[in-house]
Design a protein around this motif. Structure first.
Motif, PDB file in Angstrom:
ATOM      1  N   GLY A  15       1.040  36.409  28.296  1.00  0.00           N
ATOM      2  CA  GLY A  15       1.834  35.594  29.217  1.00  0.00           C
ATOM      3  C   GLY A  15       0.909  34.837  30.140  1.00  0.00           C
ATOM      4  N   GLU A  34      -7.733  38.933  36.526  1.00  0.00           N
ATOM      5  CA  GLU A  34      -7.469  40.056  35.611  1.00  0.00           C
ATOM      6  C   GLU A  34      -8.266  41.258  36.101  1.00  0.00           C
ATOM      7  OE1 GLU A  34      -5.479  40.949  32.820  1.00  0.00           O
ATOM      8  OE2 GLU A  34      -6.546  42.794  33.328  1.00  0.00           O
ATOM      9  N   THR A  41      -2.344  43.874  27.399  1.00  0.00           N
ATOM     10  CA  THR A  41      -1.869  44.956  26.527  1.00  0.00           C
ATOM     11  C   THR A  41      -1.954  44.512  25.069  1.00  0.00           C
ATOM     12  OG1 THR A  41      -0.311  45.576  28.246  1.00  0.00           O
ATOM     13  CG2 THR A  41       0.112  46.451  26.055  1.00  0.00           C
ATOM     14  N   LYS A  51      -2.318  46.654  14.751  1.00  0.00           N
ATOM     15  CA  LYS A  51      -2.268  45.978  13.448  1.00  0.00           C
ATOM     16  C   LYS A  51      -3.595  46.117  12.693  1.00  0.00           C
ATOM     17  CE  LYS A  51       1.375  45.519  14.952  1.00  0.00           C
ATOM     18  NZ  LYS A  51       1.950  45.763  16.264  1.00  0.00           N
ATOM     19  N   ALA A 114      -5.258  41.862  41.934  1.00  0.00           N
ATOM     20  CA  ALA A 114      -4.663  40.861  42.820  1.00  0.00           C
ATOM     21  C   ALA A 114      -3.509  41.459  43.621  1.00  0.00           C
ATOM     22  CB  ALA A 114      -4.162  39.685  41.995  1.00  0.00           C
ATOM     23  N   ALA A 311       4.824  39.828  22.901  1.00  0.00           N
ATOM     24  CA  ALA A 311       3.719  38.943  23.271  1.00  0.00           C
ATOM     25  C   ALA A 311       4.093  37.466  23.150  1.00  0.00           C
ATOM     26  CB  ALA A 311       2.518  39.249  22.383  1.00  0.00           C
TER      27      ALA A 311
HETATM   28  P1  FAD Z   1       0.236  42.296  29.424  1.00  0.00           P
HETATM   29  O1  FAD Z   1      -0.233  41.983  28.062  1.00  0.00           O
HETATM   30  O2  FAD Z   1       0.592  43.708  29.720  1.00  0.00           O
HETATM   31  O3  FAD Z   1      -0.838  41.785  30.430  1.00  0.00           O
HETATM   32  C1  FAD Z   1      -0.774  42.025  31.794  1.00  0.00           C
HETATM   33  C2  FAD Z   1      -2.178  41.992  32.370  1.00  0.00           C
HETATM   34  O4  FAD Z   1      -2.091  41.971  33.777  1.00  0.00           O
HETATM   35  C3  FAD Z   1      -2.995  43.223  32.015  1.00  0.00           C
HETATM   36  O5  FAD Z   1      -4.208  42.823  31.413  1.00  0.00           O
HETATM   37  C4  FAD Z   1      -3.240  43.900  33.342  1.00  0.00           C
HETATM   38  O6  FAD Z   1      -4.518  44.515  33.415  1.00  0.00           O
HETATM   39  C5  FAD Z   1      -3.146  42.741  34.317  1.00  0.00           C
HETATM   40  N1  FAD Z   1      -2.743  43.106  35.674  1.00  0.00           N
HETATM   41  C6  FAD Z   1      -1.685  43.860  36.060  1.00  0.00           C
HETATM   42  N2  FAD Z   1      -1.619  43.919  37.400  1.00  0.00           N
HETATM   43  C7  FAD Z   1      -2.635  43.176  37.865  1.00  0.00           C
HETATM   44  C8  FAD Z   1      -3.089  42.854  39.166  1.00  0.00           C
HETATM   45  N3  FAD Z   1      -2.451  43.264  40.256  1.00  0.00           N
HETATM   46  N4  FAD Z   1      -4.199  42.086  39.290  1.00  0.00           N
HETATM   47  C9  FAD Z   1      -4.856  41.632  38.187  1.00  0.00           C
HETATM   48  N5  FAD Z   1      -4.478  41.916  36.943  1.00  0.00           N
HETATM   49  C10 FAD Z   1      -3.374  42.667  36.784  1.00  0.00           C
HETATM   50  N6  FAD Z   1       4.249  42.586  21.043  1.00  0.00           N
HETATM   51  C11 FAD Z   1       4.371  41.757  19.998  1.00  0.00           C
HETATM   52  O7  FAD Z   1       4.854  40.623  20.175  1.00  0.00           O
HETATM   53  N7  FAD Z   1       3.963  42.106  18.758  1.00  0.00           N
HETATM   54  C12 FAD Z   1       3.430  43.328  18.518  1.00  0.00           C
HETATM   55  O8  FAD Z   1       3.070  43.616  17.394  1.00  0.00           O
HETATM   56  C13 FAD Z   1       3.300  44.236  19.590  1.00  0.00           C
HETATM   57  N8  FAD Z   1       2.756  45.461  19.397  1.00  0.00           N
HETATM   58  C14 FAD Z   1       2.602  46.305  20.461  1.00  0.00           C
HETATM   59  C15 FAD Z   1       2.053  47.550  20.242  1.00  0.00           C
HETATM   60  C16 FAD Z   1       1.885  48.410  21.306  1.00  0.00           C
HETATM   61  C17 FAD Z   1       1.274  49.762  21.054  1.00  0.00           C
HETATM   62  C18 FAD Z   1       2.272  48.020  22.610  1.00  0.00           C
HETATM   63  C19 FAD Z   1       2.075  48.950  23.767  1.00  0.00           C
HETATM   64  C20 FAD Z   1       2.825  46.785  22.829  1.00  0.00           C
HETATM   65  C21 FAD Z   1       3.006  45.913  21.760  1.00  0.00           C
HETATM   66  N9  FAD Z   1       3.574  44.664  21.929  1.00  0.00           N
HETATM   67  C22 FAD Z   1       3.719  43.818  20.866  1.00  0.00           C
HETATM   68  C23 FAD Z   1       4.054  44.205  23.242  1.00  0.00           C
HETATM   69  C24 FAD Z   1       3.049  43.234  23.881  1.00  0.00           C
HETATM   70  O9  FAD Z   1       1.794  43.849  23.943  1.00  0.00           O
HETATM   71  C25 FAD Z   1       3.518  42.807  25.243  1.00  0.00           C
HETATM   72  O10 FAD Z   1       4.829  42.317  25.152  1.00  0.00           O
HETATM   73  C26 FAD Z   1       2.638  41.719  25.815  1.00  0.00           C
HETATM   74  O11 FAD Z   1       1.313  42.158  25.914  1.00  0.00           O
HETATM   75  C27 FAD Z   1       3.131  41.308  27.192  1.00  0.00           C
HETATM   76  O12 FAD Z   1       2.310  40.336  27.696  1.00  0.00           O
HETATM   77  P2  FAD Z   1       2.145  40.100  29.271  1.00  0.00           P
HETATM   78  O13 FAD Z   1       1.187  38.986  29.424  1.00  0.00           O
HETATM   79  O14 FAD Z   1       3.458  39.987  29.887  1.00  0.00           O
HETATM   80  O15 FAD Z   1       1.528  41.457  29.830  1.00  0.00           O
END
Ligand code: FAD
Length: 845
Positions: A15, A34, A41, A51, A114, A311
């Motif tokens: 995101g 970050e 994640t 995968k 942050a 994701a």
């Molecule tokens: P995230 O990827 O969680 O990223 C958030 C980031 O923010 C993290 O790096 C964290 O360290 C950082 N952060 C948090 N708070 C702070 C702060 N205060 N200051 C600075 N940094 C901060 N989705 C799919 O579409 N396909 C898949 O095959 C799939 N497989 C998955 C398998 C597993 C085991 C898991 C757990 C999830 C899977 N997902 C999959 C879901 C997917 O990983 C998430 O939906 C996606 O990563 C969400 O993206 P995001 O950017 O919202 O958050």
């Protein structure tokens, strides 16, 4: 203090990093914070490492069966540390790739945690960073439950780091994450047992697909216990024991490792979001349909806002948020074609509606199935388990959803996603040539099967072979011969009832009380419908489905709904070319409005008016007018007729501020006053006549003051405030009804779009747009409803989804409606066939 940025993104997951890259692409000075590794994640602990390891288990399965392909191997084994090493290398390469992209894109990366630290400020591990707009993309964390013995279990992060393949694995939770690990370890030889509280694992997947997966797991020695509640995890010698009950009967599972996979929760720890004015609801950040939080200049995307936690959804939302910040389009996420993939063996993927969901929703659907056992490509691959299932609307054939289980389902879903997103029909899918031998042919065959025309499987007897031609022929012979083509043209449009305005709009009727709840929610829905209709109309215009010009009401919904609902059913509306919203607010069927924009025969003016003239005699909607202010004299004419008939109707004439600079405005007001005509002049002052600010175009920027030249009573209202517009306009309308004297209402509002869809809108400053965006009339009304306890965020989300679906149907209707016939072009006026519309004819004087 560090330099100020235009956009600062918190969180480097899919995101966040995608949002940052898009913001930089759009020329914003961008920063990303970050606290761990970029990629979030998804790259570090989710999509990618799982995968990568699943590829090892898939390869192992393939090689196990290699002999039948004529490939022999002496030694087959699992080198788990090597698989882990490869997984780490893939993750590292991708993380490095994202770091490189951010650098190349000019995004400033901050490493640290942050915290929101006041308006436009973020504290990054003690350092203050300023930004005009902030995007929260902090993702999600593993959900924990108060299960006795939970400390003995491992989570999805820990299972990825296992040093060896467990002999016995228990999985608590039958969601996607749990099922992927179950599939992986079962393929690698673990004895896997799944415990799920619900009656089905993978609750969002159709049951017939899940049973294929369950059968496959069972063939590898795995077991699934559904409707089973785990009570505790205990130590049992050197191993573990999971105790559970199914329908009151107890059971135990012995395991070496127990994976607790009961979901994920939005993560905002340390962000101090609420302190910064960002509303949270059960941990998730609350956003509106443009991804704005409740705090000025703060947006949120991805897992942290809840909803579909995937994701690609996070990335899509990130792009929407950034484009909204940049004013580069008006992006409201559309989730109806969000694909969902499960990387089990066999793979599962789905998009849109499932069969059960569609039937439970009362939809009349056609189902087409095609088994991979009948696919040449699947057989050559040696992977013939599973099937493709296409779900389509029975009448129109529009593809509503697709569920696939089988080889490369996660890749195959892309074609179905394109179909669902764009409202394609079964026929469009099957008329598209598919290469042979390929797996996507199965999708084409499923589409054919839904129509009883599959080539490579026998068709069900009940679904008689059909073709478009024969279908049409049937319709033709069944349809009664019609004398009156007018009826035929309008028949498919379901008439919508006029808006349920209270008999007397007074302050009491507009109080935010429980007794007025239905009416208030109807007003809200009406505004949302106009907003979404207009946003979609804009897209259709850019796809060249709508000709001529296209002027939108986006931003003016409170003015439009408040103004129009102040009228009684017998009042007349004469309006300008920004009229689609006016018509919808009046209760004109939105399908007929869109069909008119498309120039179709089912349109309000049978496609003759296009984007410049709507007409609905029943609702006394006298339509728009293509020339600025040209309809004001027409309203005077209408008012003369009302007066002549001694009726108590009011003529309501809507126009923009630009119209007040032309002679017709002055002449019309003058005539209305001189002849004591019952006209309410309603000026939608959106502050720009085309590209010219009102102050520059008019000597008197307060339009209502112009009325004093004709001794006409006039008021000015806040056009972004629905209740104010409705209440005060009603008062004026009723006064005019009582004394037949003209009056004027000026509603001060702001259009969020340029003058028309093609207007590049360069004449307004970004500050101006941002300032007004904050006064969004729909958001303001939602806050009022929420404050009064009449609705909550969940309700608004549901309305948005419902309205989204409604507008999709509206577009489909317009798309599928017939074009006007050239031989009729001279037979019909805009109003239709006069001899069949006595209500339109004037009585002889
Ligand atoms: P995230 O990827 O969680 O990223 C958030 C980031 O923010 C993290 O790096 C964290 O360290 C950082 N952060 C948090 N708070 C702070 C702060 N205060 N200051 C600075 N940094 C901060 N989705 C799919 O579409 N396909 C898949 O095959 C799939 N497989 C998955 C398998 C597993 C085991 C898991 C757990 C999830 C899977 N997902 C999959 C879901 C997917 O990983 C998430 O939906 C996606 O990563 C969400 O993206 P995001 O950017 O919202 O958050």
């Amino acid at each position: 203090m560090a330099a100020a940025f235009d956009v600062l993104v918190i969180g480097g997951g899919p995101g966040g990093y995608v949002a940052a890259l898009r913001a930089a692409q759009l020329g914003a000075k961008t920063a990303l914070v970050e606290k761990d590794r970029v990629g979030g994640t998804c790259l570090v602990r989710g999509c990618i490492p799982t995968k990568a390891l699943l590829q090892s288990s898939e390869l192992y399965t393939l090689i196990k069966g290699a002999a039948s392909f004529g490939v022999t191997t002496d030694q087959l084994g699992i080198d788990w540390p090597a698989a882990q090493k490869r997984k780490t290398a893939v993750v590292d390469q991708l993380v490095k790739g994202v770091e490189g992209l951010l650098k190349a894109g000019g995004v400033t990366a901050f490493r640290g945690s942050a915290r929101l630290a006041g308006k436009g400020a973020v504290d990054v591990s003690g350092e203050q960073v300023q930004a005009k707009d902030i995007i929260i993309a902090t993702g999600s964390a593993i959900a924990r439950i108060p299960l006795p013995g939970a400390e003995l279990t491992i989570d999805s992060d820990q299972i990825l780091e296992l040093k060896e393949v467990p002999r016995r694995l228990a999985v608590i939770g039958g969601g996607v994450v749990g099922m992927e690990f179950a599939a992986m370890f079962a393929a690698l030889g673990s004895k896997v047992t799944v415990l799920e509280m619900l009656p089905q694992v993978l609750a969002m997947v159709d049951a017939d697909l899940v049973s294929v997966y369950a059968k496959h797991l069972a063939s590898l020695g795995g077991e699934i216990h559904t409707s089973s509640k785990v009570s505790e995890v205990v130590k049992n010698g050197g191993a573990l024991q999971v105790r559970f009950s199914t329908g009151g009967e107890g059971g135990v599972v012995d395991a070496d490792k127990v994976l607790l996979a009961v979901g994920r929760v939005p993560f905002t720890q340390g962000l101090e979001a609420e302190k910064a004015g960002v509303k949270l609801d059960r941990r998730r950040v609350v956003v509106d349909d443009h991804m704005r939080t409740t705090a000025d200049g703060i947006w949120a995307v991805g897992d942290v806002i809840g909803g579909i936690m995937l994701a690609h959804v996070a990335s899509y939302e990130g792009i929407c948020a950034v484009e909204n910040i940049a004013g580069h389009g008006d992006r409201v996420p559309d989730y109806h074609a969000a694909p969902n993939c499960v990387y089990t063996e066999p793979e599962i993927a789905h998009v849109g509606l499932g069969e059960k969901e569609a039937r439970d929703g009362g939809l009349d659907v056609k189902i087409g199935r095609f088994p991979f056992a009948a696919s040449g490509r699947a057989l050559t691959l040696g992977q013939s388990e599973g099937f493709v299932k296409v779900i389509a609307d029975a009448k129109s054939g529009r593809i509503l959803g697709t569920h696939i289980i089988g080889p490369r389902a996660t890749d195959l879903i892309a074609e179905a996603t394109l179909a669902v997103q764009n409202g394609l029909t079964l026929e469009q899918l099957d008329l598209t040539m598919h290469a042979h031998p390929t797996l996507p042919e199965s999708l084409m065959e499923a589409a054919l099967a839904a129509q009883g025309r599959a080539i490579h499987i026998p068709n069900r007897r009940s679904s008689a072979p059909s073709s478009t031609n024969t279908e049409n022929a049937q319709v033709k012979t069944q349809a009664p011969a019609r004398q009156n083509r007018e009826q035929e043209m309008t028949a498919p449009v379901k008439a919508s009832s006029p808006p349920p305005a209270p008999v007397n709009v007074d302050a009491k009727a507009l109080d935010m009380t429980k007794g007025n709840r239905d009416f208030m929610l109807d007003l809200h829905r009406r505004m949302q419908l106009i907003r979404r209709f207009e946003e979609r109309a804009q897209e259709q215009y850019t796809k060249a489905k709508i000709g001529g010009y296209c002027h939108l009401n986006i931003g003016e919904e409170a003015t439009v709904v408040g103004g129009v609902l102040a009228l009684k059913p017998n009042d007349y509306i004469f309006t300008s070319y920004r009229e689609h919203g006016h018509a919808i607010a009046r209760g004109v069927d939105p399908k007929a409005v869109m069909a008119e924009l498309f120039g179709k025969e089912t349109g309000t003016s049978h496609g003759r008016g296009g984007s410049m003239h709507m007409f609905d005699s029943e609702r006394r909607f006298m339509g728009g007018y293509g020339i600025v202010g040209g309809h004001l004299p027409l309203a005077v004419g209408g008012a003369f007729a009302v007066k002549y008939h001694k009726a108590k109707d009011v003529v309501f004439c809507m126009f923009g501020d630009g119209a007040t600079n032309i002679g017709a405005f002055h002449e019309s007001l003058n005539m209305a006053k001189v002849f004591h005509l019952p006209v309410v002049w309603f000026c939608v002052n959106n502050r720009y006549g085309m590209g010219t600010p009102v102050e520059a175009a008019s000597a008197v920027p307060d339009i209502y003051k112009k009325a004093c030249a004709y001794d006409i009573e006039a008021i000015q209202v806040d056009g972004m405030n629905l209740r104010e517009v409705l209440l005060r306009t009603s008062e004026i309308v009723e006064k005019t009804r009582a004394d037949s004297e003209p009056r004027l209402v000026e509603a001060l509002c702001y259009r969020f779009k340029g003058h028309s869809v093609v207007d590049p809108d360069k004449y307004r400053s970004e500050e101006d747009k941002v300032k007004w965006r904050k006064a969004d009339p729909i958001v303001a009304f939602e806050h009022e409803l929420e404050k009064a306890g009449l609705a909550d965020e969940e309700y608004f989300k549901n309305v948005r989804q419902e309205v989204d679906a409604e507008v999709r149907d509206i577009i489909q209707f317009a798309d599928e409606s017939p074009d006007p016939k050239t031989e009729d072009l001279y037979r019909y006026t805009y109003a239709g066939q006069w001899e069949n519309r006595p209500e339109l004819g004037a009585e002889p004087v």
